[in-house]
Design a protein around this motif. Sequence first.
Motif, short mmCIF file in Angstrom:
data_model
loop_
_atom_site.label_atom_id
_atom_site.label_comp_id
_atom_site.label_asym_id
_atom_site.label_seq_id
_atom_site.Cartn_x
_atom_site.Cartn_y
_atom_site.Cartn_z
N GLN A 48 0.80 -1.16 -0.06
CA GLN A 48 -0.09 0.06 0.00
C GLN A 48 0.99 1.35 -0.10
OE1 GLN A 48 -3.20 0.00 -0.34
NE2 GLN A 48 -3.38 2.11 -0.09
N MET A 49 1.75 1.43 0.75
CA MET A 49 2.82 2.42 0.79
C MET A 49 3.38 2.53 -0.44
SD MET A 49 6.47 2.88 2.81
CE MET A 49 7.21 1.53 1.93
N PHE A 50 3.85 1.68 -1.34
CA PHE A 50 4.60 1.69 -2.69
C PHE A 50 3.45 2.28 -3.61
CE2 PHE A 50 7.98 -1.64 -1.45
CZ PHE A 50 8.89 -0.66 -1.48
N ALA A 51 2.08 1.75 -3.47
CA ALA A 51 1.11 2.23 -4.26
C ALA A 51 0.93 3.74 -4.04
CB ALA A 51 -0.18 1.43 -4.25
N THR A 52 0.72 4.17 -2.85
CA THR A 52 0.66 5.53 -2.40
C THR A 52 1.72 6.45 -3.02
OG1 THR A 52 -0.46 4.83 -0.48
CG2 THR A 52 0.18 6.89 -0.61
N ILE A 53 3.12 6.04 -3.03
CA ILE A 53 4.10 6.79 -3.43
C ILE A 53 4.16 6.76 -4.89
CG2 ILE A 53 6.72 6.78 -3.58
CD1 ILE A 53 6.66 5.72 -0.67
N ASP A 54 3.61 5.81 -5.63
CA ASP A 54 3.34 5.71 -7.05
C ASP A 54 2.61 6.65 -7.45
OD1 ASP A 54 4.46 4.60 -9.50
OD2 ASP A 54 2.55 3.55 -9.61
N ALA A 55 1.23 6.54 -6.71
CA ALA A 55 0.20 7.54 -7.16
C ALA A 55 0.69 9.18 -7.20
CB ALA A 55 -0.92 7.28 -6.19
N MET A 56 1.24 9.32 -5.84
CA MET A 56 1.78 10.73 -5.74
C MET A 56 2.62 11.12 -6.77
SD MET A 56 2.22 10.93 -1.53
CE MET A 56 2.90 12.51 -1.57
N ARG A 57 3.63 10.01 -7.12
CA ARG A 57 4.62 10.49 -8.10
C ARG A 57 3.90 10.69 -9.39
NH1 ARG A 57 8.74 5.99 -8.59
NH2 ARG A 57 7.51 5.24 -10.54
N ASN A 59 0.99 11.77 -9.87
CA ASN A 59 0.18 13.29 -9.65
C ASN A 59 1.37 14.34 -9.88
OD1 ASN A 59 -2.45 12.18 -9.37
ND2 ASN A 59 -2.39 12.22 -7.18
N LEU A 60 2.42 13.94 -9.41
CA LEU A 60 3.52 15.16 -9.21
C LEU A 60 3.91 15.18 -10.96
CD1 LEU A 60 5.51 14.67 -6.33
CD2 LEU A 60 4.29 16.62 -6.96
N ASP A 61 3.92 14.03 -11.66
CA ASP A 61 4.39 14.18 -13.03
C ASP A 61 3.19 14.84 -13.82
OD1 ASP A 61 6.72 12.77 -12.69
OD2 ASP A 61 5.54 10.69 -13.14
N PRO A 109 -7.10 21.55 -13.88
CA PRO A 109 -6.38 20.57 -13.57
C PRO A 109 -5.15 20.30 -12.59
CG PRO A 109 -7.03 20.85 -15.87
CD PRO A 109 -7.35 22.04 -15.17
N ALA A 110 -4.44 21.55 -12.69
CA ALA A 110 -3.30 21.74 -11.86
C ALA A 110 -3.80 21.78 -10.51
CB ALA A 110 -2.63 22.82 -12.09
N LEU A 111 -4.86 22.45 -10.17
CA LEU A 111 -5.26 22.68 -8.69
C LEU A 111 -5.91 21.32 -8.31
CD1 LEU A 111 -6.98 26.06 -8.74
CD2 LEU A 111 -4.88 25.53 -7.71
N GLY A 112 -6.51 20.53 -9.01
CA GLY A 112 -7.20 19.19 -8.64
C GLY A 112 -6.00 18.25 -8.45
N VAL A 113 -4.83 18.19 -9.30
CA VAL A 113 -3.85 17.33 -8.74
C VAL A 113 -3.24 17.78 -7.69
CG1 VAL A 113 -1.45 16.63 -9.66
CG2 VAL A 113 -3.39 16.77 -11.27
N LEU A 114 -3.00 19.17 -7.32
CA LEU A 114 -2.50 19.79 -6.04
C LEU A 114 -3.14 19.35 -4.87
CD1 LEU A 114 0.04 21.17 -4.95
CD2 LEU A 114 -1.45 23.30 -5.36
N PHE A 115 -4.54 19.45 -5.17
CA PHE A 115 -5.45 18.91 -3.91
C PHE A 115 -5.27 17.57 -3.63
CE2 PHE A 115 -9.62 17.93 -2.50
CZ PHE A 115 -9.78 18.89 -1.41
N SER A 116 -5.28 16.82 -4.75
CA SER A 116 -5.19 15.26 -4.58
C SER A 116 -3.90 14.78 -3.90
CB SER A 116 -5.26 14.49 -5.78
OG SER A 116 -4.99 13.27 -5.73
N ILE A 117 -2.99 15.53 -4.02
CA ILE A 117 -1.54 15.38 -3.47
C ILE A 117 -1.87 15.77 -2.01
CG2 ILE A 117 0.87 16.14 -3.30
CD1 ILE A 117 0.84 16.08 -6.39
N LEU A 118 -2.29 16.96 -1.67
CA LEU A 118 -2.24 17.27 -0.45
C LEU A 118 -3.33 16.67 0.88
CD1 LEU A 118 -2.12 21.27 -1.10
CD2 LEU A 118 -0.33 19.77 -0.24
#
Length: 122
Positions: A48-57, A59-61, A109-118
């Motif tokens: 789950q940690m690896f999946a979360t890190i991958d999802a965050m990566r 979103n950052l991409d 879209p940028a705000l959506g990704v930023l909100f998702s990350i936060l």
Amino acid sequence: MSRIYHGGILAILTGIVCDIAFSIADLFLRELWALIRIPFEIIGAIFQMFATIDAMRTNLDILSSVLSIYHNFTSGLSFPENFLQSISPLGTLIWIGFWGVVFWYIGIPALGVLFSILTDHR
């Protein structure tokens, strides 16, 4: 007559002892099952940690791509703001509409990704 009562009391006591023994055995099996599951829970948490890190990566991409598109779009832009504003209020509306479209297709879209990350608390 007393033999009947002794048999009934003995049956009740045997039932109570059986219930206690089965309850202890059930508790033991539940605790044993909980102990057996611990390594699998740890492995699941690591995945789950690896999946979360991958999802965050990811979103950052996405955010990086959106900001890159915005930078490339606006850095080479020679949109005549002063000219449009000097024509009439229509030129100002065109300028506001242009930046509204930029915000709609890039900013939201940028705000959506930023909100998702936060707000991603897995």
